[in-house]
Design a protein around this motif. Sequence first.
Motif, PDB file in Angstrom:
ATOM      1  N   VAL A 158      -9.838  57.799  53.679  1.00  0.00           N
ATOM      2  CA  VAL A 158      -8.649  56.940  53.696  1.00  0.00           C
ATOM      3  C   VAL A 158      -9.157  55.504  53.825  1.00  0.00           C
ATOM      4  O   VAL A 158      -9.682  55.104  54.870  1.00  0.00           O
ATOM      5  CB  VAL A 158      -7.685  57.298  54.849  1.00  0.00           C
ATOM      6  CG1 VAL A 158      -6.493  56.338  54.847  1.00  0.00           C
ATOM      7  CG2 VAL A 158      -7.213  58.740  54.734  1.00  0.00           C
ATOM      8  N   LEU A 159      -9.035  54.761  52.743  1.00  0.00           N
ATOM      9  CA  LEU A 159      -9.482  53.377  52.704  1.00  0.00           C
ATOM     10  C   LEU A 159      -8.713  52.547  53.727  1.00  0.00           C
ATOM     11  O   LEU A 159      -7.569  52.865  54.049  1.00  0.00           O
ATOM     12  CB  LEU A 159      -9.265  52.807  51.300  1.00  0.00           C
ATOM     13  CG  LEU A 159      -9.931  53.584  50.164  1.00  0.00           C
ATOM     14  CD1 LEU A 159      -9.432  53.068  48.817  1.00  0.00           C
ATOM     15  CD2 LEU A 159     -11.440  53.496  50.258  1.00  0.00           C
ATOM     16  N   GLU A 160      -9.324  51.520  54.224  1.00  0.00           N
ATOM     17  CA  GLU A 160      -8.728  50.582  55.191  1.00  0.00           C
ATOM     18  C   GLU A 160      -8.646  51.143  56.602  1.00  0.00           C
ATOM     19  O   GLU A 160      -8.539  50.387  57.550  1.00  0.00           O
ATOM     20  CB  GLU A 160      -7.319  50.119  54.761  1.00  0.00           C
ATOM     21  CG  GLU A 160      -7.251  49.483  53.406  1.00  0.00           C
ATOM     22  CD  GLU A 160      -5.830  49.179  52.974  1.00  0.00           C
ATOM     23  OE1 GLU A 160      -4.921  49.115  53.830  1.00  0.00           O
ATOM     24  OE2 GLU A 160      -5.623  49.006  51.756  1.00  0.00           O
ATOM     25  N   GLY A 161      -8.654  52.464  56.766  1.00  0.00           N
ATOM     26  CA  GLY A 161      -8.605  53.063  58.092  1.00  0.00           C
ATOM     27  C   GLY A 161      -7.286  52.874  58.808  1.00  0.00           C
ATOM     28  O   GLY A 161      -6.278  52.473  58.227  1.00  0.00           O
ATOM     29  N   PHE A 162      -7.296  53.172  60.105  1.00  0.00           N
ATOM     30  CA  PHE A 162      -6.095  53.110  60.934  1.00  0.00           C
ATOM     31  C   PHE A 162      -5.757  51.676  61.330  1.00  0.00           C
ATOM     32  O   PHE A 162      -4.605  51.270  61.328  1.00  0.00           O
ATOM     33  CB  PHE A 162      -6.301  53.973  62.184  1.00  0.00           C
ATOM     34  CG  PHE A 162      -5.069  54.156  63.013  1.00  0.00           C
ATOM     35  CD1 PHE A 162      -4.060  55.006  62.600  1.00  0.00           C
ATOM     36  CD2 PHE A 162      -4.923  53.495  64.218  1.00  0.00           C
ATOM     37  CE1 PHE A 162      -2.905  55.180  63.366  1.00  0.00           C
ATOM     38  CE2 PHE A 162      -3.790  53.663  64.997  1.00  0.00           C
ATOM     39  CZ  PHE A 162      -2.776  54.517  64.570  1.00  0.00           C
ATOM     40  N   GLU A 163      -6.791  50.896  61.660  1.00  0.00           N
ATOM     41  CA  GLU A 163      -6.576  49.524  62.137  1.00  0.00           C
ATOM     42  C   GLU A 163      -6.895  48.461  61.103  1.00  0.00           C
ATOM     43  O   GLU A 163      -6.470  47.322  61.247  1.00  0.00           O
ATOM     44  CB  GLU A 163      -7.448  49.253  63.367  1.00  0.00           C
ATOM     45  CG  GLU A 163      -7.109  50.082  64.564  1.00  0.00           C
ATOM     46  CD  GLU A 163      -8.025  49.752  65.721  1.00  0.00           C
ATOM     47  OE1 GLU A 163      -7.908  48.634  66.253  1.00  0.00           O
ATOM     48  OE2 GLU A 163      -8.849  50.605  66.078  1.00  0.00           O
ATOM     49  N   GLY A 164      -7.681  48.778  60.090  1.00  0.00           N
ATOM     50  CA  GLY A 164      -8.049  47.803  59.073  1.00  0.00           C
ATOM     51  C   GLY A 164      -9.292  47.013  59.438  1.00  0.00           C
ATOM     52  O   GLY A 164      -9.910  47.210  60.477  1.00  0.00           O
TER      53      GLY A 164
END
Length: 163
Positions: A133-139
């Motif tokens: 998942v690109l960008e992740g949970f927090e970015g």
Amino acid sequence: MSSVLSEAPSTEDLPAELRAARERAQAQGLGHAGGVAPPVAWALFSEGQALLVDVRSGEERKFVGQVPGSRHVAWATGTALTRNPRFLRELEALVAREAGPGAPVLLLCRSGKRSALAAEAAAKAGIANVFNVLEGFEGELDARQQRGHGDGWRFHGLPWVQD
């Protein structure tokens, strides 16, 4: 390893978004199946088309937040983020138990970096259809050294909960 590795369905069985992600990954020479943006990951997960696995530490999930219904297999643990030597076995067991051979699996971390490493390790171990998942949970960190202002799961306004 078990049948999770050997019974992967053909690429045609994947949702269109994941087929496109796989094609991009192959073109870029990535060592894993590819990546999808958080809104795509949420759509696939919420529609039951993919298993969402959070690879952050338990502490991150508890104190920063998590996606409701997501599963957890830590890539690294503790505040020092020590690599979890059981990660691949735990991921394989989870996939076998909850999704089945070759089912799409989406890995989520803080910014998309650890989950990319985890997806690559899974691919090398022969676990099929594991995506980042690109960008992740927090970015990513912004110019002010803060996360969540330009990208990431929470930035996109996707569902999450916090203890």
